[in-house]
Design a protein around this motif. Structure first.
Motif, short mmCIF file in Angstrom:
data_model
loop_
_atom_site.label_atom_id
_atom_site.label_comp_id
_atom_site.label_asym_id
_atom_site.label_seq_id
_atom_site.Cartn_x
_atom_site.Cartn_y
_atom_site.Cartn_z
N MET A 99 0.83 -1.21 0.00
CA MET A 99 0.00 0.00 0.00
C MET A 99 0.87 1.26 0.00
N ILE A 100 1.88 1.27 0.84
CA ILE A 100 2.76 2.44 0.93
C ILE A 100 3.50 2.65 -0.39
N GLN A 101 4.05 1.57 -0.96
CA GLN A 101 4.79 1.68 -2.22
C GLN A 101 3.90 2.20 -3.35
N ASN A 102 2.69 1.64 -3.48
CA ASN A 102 1.80 2.04 -4.57
C ASN A 102 1.31 3.48 -4.41
N LEU A 103 0.95 3.85 -3.19
CA LEU A 103 0.51 5.23 -2.96
C LEU A 103 1.64 6.22 -3.19
N THR A 104 2.84 5.87 -2.72
CA THR A 104 4.00 6.73 -2.91
C THR A 104 4.32 6.88 -4.40
N SER A 105 4.23 5.79 -5.13
CA SER A 105 4.48 5.84 -6.57
C SER A 105 3.48 6.77 -7.25
N TYR A 106 2.21 6.69 -6.87
CA TYR A 106 1.19 7.55 -7.47
C TYR A 106 1.40 9.01 -7.07
N VAL A 107 1.77 9.25 -5.82
CA VAL A 107 2.06 10.62 -5.38
C VAL A 107 3.22 11.20 -6.19
N ASN A 108 4.26 10.40 -6.40
CA ASN A 108 5.41 10.86 -7.18
C ASN A 108 5.01 11.18 -8.63
N ASN A 137 -6.71 23.86 -8.46
CA ASN A 137 -5.93 22.69 -8.83
C ASN A 137 -6.24 21.54 -7.89
N PRO A 138 -7.36 20.81 -8.13
CA PRO A 138 -7.76 19.74 -7.22
C PRO A 138 -6.72 18.64 -7.06
N ASP A 139 -5.87 18.43 -8.08
CA ASP A 139 -4.85 17.39 -7.95
C ASP A 139 -3.86 17.70 -6.82
N SER A 140 -3.65 18.98 -6.53
CA SER A 140 -2.75 19.32 -5.43
C SER A 140 -3.36 18.87 -4.10
N PHE A 141 -4.69 18.95 -3.97
CA PHE A 141 -5.34 18.44 -2.77
C PHE A 141 -5.23 16.92 -2.72
N LEU A 142 -5.37 16.28 -3.87
CA LEU A 142 -5.25 14.81 -3.92
C LEU A 142 -3.87 14.38 -3.42
N VAL A 143 -2.83 15.08 -3.81
CA VAL A 143 -1.48 14.75 -3.36
C VAL A 143 -1.40 14.85 -1.83
N SER A 144 -1.92 15.93 -1.27
CA SER A 144 -1.85 16.08 0.19
C SER A 144 -2.69 15.01 0.88
N LEU A 145 -3.83 14.64 0.28
CA LEU A 145 -4.67 13.59 0.85
C LEU A 145 -3.96 12.24 0.81
N LEU A 146 -3.33 11.93 -0.30
CA LEU A 146 -2.61 10.66 -0.41
C LEU A 146 -1.43 10.60 0.56
N ARG A 147 -0.75 11.73 0.74
CA ARG A 147 0.34 11.77 1.72
C ARG A 147 -0.19 11.52 3.13
#
Length: 138
Positions: free
Chosen positions: A85-94, A114-124
């Motif tokens: 889970m951590i690897q896949n989420l980190t890969s998507y965040v990157n 820029n909703p994708d910027s919120f998605l990045v913070s949510l995934l982090r």
């Protein structure tokens, strides 16, 4: 054709923090009220009292619904599942970070434009929670 107007974090509704919960409802209300349609399909509000009441009733009702479905069950995971889970989420965040070219969300207005910027913070946030709070099998 469609565009993403908002990423909405379920956890922001289910929080016990009335400021965070009310802000989540406000973002949803603002997004729904700003749709470019003649007939607004959703009634919304800007009243702080209404927003807090909507959040409280939504969180309470959803908590009761979840308790009927889940009860006291708390799933556990293996260390391997946690790492995947951590690897896949980190890969998507990157991947998103690269797409955003280092764009950093600074406030609510940034998230609107820029909703994708919120998605990045949510995934982090999810990565942090998985790293620190995920129940691992003994």
């Amino acid at each position: 054709n469609y565009q993403i107007a908002l990423y909405f974090a379920f956890e922001d509704i289910m929080t016990t923090d009335n400021v965070q919960g009310t802000n989540a409802i406000r973002k949803l209300s603002d997004t729904l009220s700003n749709q470019d349609t003649v007939d607004k399909p959703f009634e919304t509000t800007t009243s702080p009292e209404d927003l807090e009441c909507i959040w409280y009733n939504t969180a309470k009702n959803e908590w009761n619904r979840q308790q009927q479905i889940i009860g006291d069950y708390i799933p556990t995971y293996t260390l391997q599942q946690q790492n995947i889970m951590i690897q896949n989420l980190t890969s998507y965040v990157n991947e998103l970070d690269e797409k955003l070219s280092g764009y950093v969300i600074n406030d609510v207005e940034d998230a609107k434009t820029n909703p994708d910027s919120f998605l990045v913070s949510l995934l982090r946030r999810y990565i942090y929670q998985i790293e620190n709070y995920l129940p691992i099998e003994a």
